[in-house]
Design a protein around this motif. Structure first.
Motif, short mmCIF file in Angstrom:
data_model
loop_
_atom_site.label_atom_id
_atom_site.label_comp_id
_atom_site.label_asym_id
_atom_site.label_seq_id
_atom_site.Cartn_x
_atom_site.Cartn_y
_atom_site.Cartn_z
N MET A 71 48.72 43.07 38.31
CA MET A 71 49.81 42.21 38.15
C MET A 71 51.07 42.91 38.47
N ILE A 72 50.81 44.64 38.79
CA ILE A 72 52.03 45.18 39.07
C ILE A 72 52.70 45.05 40.45
N PRO A 73 51.54 44.52 41.91
CA PRO A 73 52.20 45.25 43.36
C PRO A 73 52.76 43.12 42.86
N PHE A 74 52.40 41.96 41.94
CA PHE A 74 52.90 40.62 42.15
C PHE A 74 54.16 41.22 41.69
N ARG A 75 54.81 41.80 40.21
CA ARG A 75 55.98 42.43 40.16
C ARG A 75 56.71 43.27 40.92
N LEU A 76 56.37 44.14 42.13
CA LEU A 76 57.04 44.45 42.79
C LEU A 76 57.17 43.92 43.94
N PHE A 77 56.57 42.95 44.05
CA PHE A 77 57.11 41.92 44.70
C PHE A 77 58.05 41.48 44.61
N LEU A 78 57.71 40.34 43.04
CA LEU A 78 59.53 39.62 42.83
C LEU A 78 60.07 41.15 42.39
N LEU A 79 60.08 41.95 42.16
CA LEU A 79 60.96 43.31 42.23
C LEU A 79 61.44 43.23 43.63
N ALA A 80 61.52 42.92 44.34
CA ALA A 80 61.52 43.63 45.97
C ALA A 80 62.08 42.04 46.42
N CYS A 81 61.60 40.74 46.27
CA CYS A 81 62.71 40.02 46.80
C CYS A 81 63.67 39.93 45.90
N VAL B 195 66.27 42.13 47.51
CA VAL B 195 66.81 41.98 49.41
C VAL B 195 67.49 40.69 48.96
N ILE B 196 67.39 40.02 47.93
CA ILE B 196 68.07 38.26 48.90
C ILE B 196 69.76 38.58 47.76
N VAL B 197 69.62 39.69 46.36
CA VAL B 197 70.68 40.04 46.25
C VAL B 197 71.35 41.00 47.09
N GLY B 198 70.91 41.34 47.59
CA GLY B 198 71.99 42.27 48.77
C GLY B 198 72.17 41.45 50.13
N TYR B 199 71.15 40.76 50.37
CA TYR B 199 71.81 39.78 51.81
C TYR B 199 72.76 39.22 51.71
N THR B 200 72.42 37.94 50.32
CA THR B 200 73.39 36.85 49.95
C THR B 200 75.01 37.45 49.63
N SER B 201 74.01 39.02 48.52
CA SER B 201 76.04 39.49 48.05
C SER B 201 76.90 39.21 50.35
N VAL B 202 76.86 40.29 50.94
CA VAL B 202 76.78 40.30 52.79
C VAL B 202 76.86 39.23 53.24
N THR B 203 76.43 38.16 52.79
CA THR B 203 76.61 36.56 53.83
C THR B 203 77.80 36.13 52.85
N ILE B 204 78.04 36.01 51.45
CA ILE B 204 78.83 35.53 51.18
C ILE B 204 80.01 36.00 51.44
N ALA B 205 79.82 37.71 51.56
CA ALA B 205 81.22 38.19 51.99
C ALA B 205 81.65 38.29 53.45
N PHE C 286 68.83 24.82 42.26
CA PHE C 286 69.78 25.69 43.06
C PHE C 286 69.54 27.08 43.41
N GLY C 287 69.06 27.94 42.38
CA GLY C 287 68.94 29.53 42.31
C GLY C 287 68.03 30.30 43.72
N GLY C 288 66.52 28.95 43.26
CA GLY C 288 65.89 29.92 44.73
C GLY C 288 64.82 30.59 44.22
N MET C 289 64.85 31.36 45.27
CA MET C 289 64.25 33.18 44.32
C MET C 289 64.58 33.70 43.54
N LEU C 290 65.89 33.64 43.71
CA LEU C 290 67.29 34.77 42.65
C LEU C 290 66.43 34.37 41.71
N PHE C 291 66.15 32.65 41.53
CA PHE C 291 66.20 32.63 40.27
C PHE C 291 64.77 32.65 39.80
N LEU C 292 64.24 32.24 40.43
CA LEU C 292 62.48 32.28 40.65
C LEU C 292 61.60 33.53 39.85
N SER C 293 62.58 34.37 40.84
CA SER C 293 61.94 36.14 40.93
C SER C 293 62.50 36.06 38.98
#
Length: 111
Positions: free
Chosen positions: A1-11, A14-24, A81-88
């Motif tokens: 489960m550790i690799p899966f949790r790391l994958f979710l944290l990475a997603c 990345v999505i928080v960072g990308y979304t922040s730039v896009t909104i800006a 409405f939240g997509g992977m941001l919510f699901l992760s």
């Protein structure tokens, strides 16, 4: 489960960072662009429609997992409405509560 949790944290990161730039740079005006691409019947619209179906499936699964109780229905709407941001975040919490039991994560209380 550790690799899966790391994958979710990475997603999530990345999505928080990308979304922040896009909104800006482009603001919060996603909906007309998203559905406008679908209405234009091109490849961006095909991708958006396919992605939207995944979002609907995610919302349906979250609602089903919670036995369609009012809270689960609300979480299902957030999933759409939240997509992977919510699901992760949702999956990280479910993994924590289930102590890594993937059957319980997938099936909810039914497991």
């Amino acid at each position: 489960m550790i690799p899966f949790r790391l994958f979710l944290l990475a997603c999530l990161t990345v999505i928080v960072g990308y979304t922040s730039v896009t909104i800006a740079h482009h603001g919060w005006n996603l909906v007309p662009i998203f559905f406008g691409d679908i209405a234009a019947m091109g490849w961006p619209g095909q991708f958006n429609l396919d992605f939207f179906c995944f979002l609907l499936l995610s919302g349906l699964w979250v609602s089903w997992r919670g036995r369609f109780r009012p809270v689960a229905l609300g979480l299902g709407v957030l999933a759409v409405f939240g997509g992977m941001l919510f699901l992760s975040i949702y999956l990280l919490i479910a993994l924590s509560r289930s102590k890594g039991d993937i059957r319980q994560v997938l099936l909810g209380e039914r497991a």
